[in-house]
Design a protein around this motif. Structure first.
Motif, PDB file in Angstrom:
ATOM      1  N   ASP A 167      79.521  25.949  35.428  1.00 57.42           N
ATOM      2  CA  ASP A 167      79.439  25.948  33.970  1.00 57.42           C
ATOM      3  C   ASP A 167      80.862  25.883  33.432  1.00 57.42           C
ATOM      4  O   ASP A 167      81.773  26.452  34.025  1.00 57.42           O
ATOM      5  N   LYS A 204      73.763  20.726  28.706  1.00 60.81           N
ATOM      6  CA  LYS A 204      72.736  21.732  28.430  1.00 60.81           C
ATOM      7  C   LYS A 204      72.050  21.400  27.120  1.00 60.81           C
ATOM      8  O   LYS A 204      72.731  20.928  26.207  1.00 60.81           O
ATOM      9  N   GLY A 233      81.828  26.800  30.142  1.00 62.71           N
ATOM     10  CA  GLY A 233      82.132  27.940  29.285  1.00 62.71           C
ATOM     11  C   GLY A 233      81.923  29.240  30.034  1.00 62.71           C
ATOM     12  O   GLY A 233      80.802  29.708  30.181  1.00 62.71           O
ATOM     13  N   GLU A 256      77.814  30.571  36.727  1.00 64.53           N
ATOM     14  CA  GLU A 256      77.174  30.521  35.416  1.00 64.53           C
ATOM     15  C   GLU A 256      77.119  31.939  34.875  1.00 64.53           C
ATOM     16  O   GLU A 256      76.697  32.853  35.592  1.00 64.53           O
ATOM     17  N   ASP A 257      77.550  32.130  33.638  1.00 66.72           N
ATOM     18  CA  ASP A 257      77.607  33.487  33.092  1.00 66.72           C
ATOM     19  C   ASP A 257      76.344  33.908  32.357  1.00 66.72           C
ATOM     20  O   ASP A 257      76.117  35.094  32.156  1.00 66.72           O
ATOM     21  N   GLU A 258      75.501  32.940  31.939  1.00 70.85           N
ATOM     22  CA  GLU A 258      74.269  33.337  31.248  1.00 70.85           C
ATOM     23  C   GLU A 258      73.269  33.778  32.314  1.00 70.85           C
ATOM     24  O   GLU A 258      72.829  32.966  33.138  1.00 70.85           O
TER      25      GLU A 258
HETATM   26 CA    CA Z   1      78.514  29.717  29.723  1.00 64.58          CA
END
Ligand code: CA
Length: 218
Positions: free
Chosen positions: A51, A101, A53, A7-9
């Motif tokens: 995730d 989400k 994205g 997950e990038d966030e």
């Molecule tokens: Ca993302």
């Protein structure tokens, strides 16, 4: 169990990591698709939260790559809200489940438990092996009905052994399960933890299989 979270966030990644760790799992993190793809391919995980994205390599490509390489671990994808196209594409690419989400952490944990259950011969979130009862949901253990106080390392070891009673786990498998980072792994510490677990469990629960490792007597 060993769970990979990609997950990038940063904030969501931290929330996921703490919730999954609090449920008694060992967590490994990746913040972009390339790193996550690599980790999922070279290390073994019981499940992945992916995730879609992501920077560098999107989640769908990561998933397709794994499945093409024969990596069959269960994968839960996180999709954008209201994007049914993403859900369909994700399931087609080999996802086992999806969550849109934003989601409630409780729902994510319930879906993760369901995925892990499919791996395991146990049909519910409460596992029983002789006098030992382990609740994967509450990360708690009872012996003959009495609650047992375990450290998180002891719990993780016992949960792995209880996942497949009778199966032999080598010290390096147990060590890999306990320590997400290579640098922290030391299979000698496994002996110490096994020793402590033995003191807390009924006397002949954990059997040493000479030259191979340990197993829980079923
Ligand atoms: Ca993302």
């Amino acid at each position: 169990m060993r769970i990979l979270i990609i997950e990038d966030e940063a904030q969501l990644q931290a929330q996921l990591a703490s919730a999954v760790a609090a449920a008694g799992h060992t967590v490994e993190l990746a913040s972009d698709g390339q790193e996550g793809c690599y980790l999922g391919e070279v290390e073994s995980f019981d499940a992945v939260i992916l995730d879609l994205g992501l920077p560098l390599m999107d989640g769908l490509s990561v998933l397709r790559h794994w499945r093409a390489q024969g990596c069959s671990m269960p994968v839960l994808i996180l999709t954008a809200r209201n994007s049914w196209q993403e859900k369909v594409a994700g399931m087609d690419a080999g996802a086992d489940d999806y969550l849109a989400k934003p989601f409630h952490m409780e729902e994510l944990l319930a879906r993760l438990r369901a995925l892990l259950r499919r791996l395991s011969p146990h049909a519910s979130s409460i596992w029983q092996c002789r006098d030992i009862r382990l609740d994967t949901r509450q990360a708690s253990v009872w012996v003959q009905g009495q609650p047992l106080n375990l450290t998180s390392h002891e719990f993780k070891l016992l949960a792995l052994l209880m996942q497949q009673p009778g199966q032999v786990f080598s010290r390096s498998q147990l060590s890999e399960h306990l320590y997400p980072q290579d640098s922290e792994r030391d299979s000698n510490t496994i002996e110490v933890f096994i020793g402590r677990l033995r003191k807390k469990l009924p006397s002949d629960s954990i059997e040493t299989v000479r030259g191979m490792g340990y197993r829980l007597r079923s």
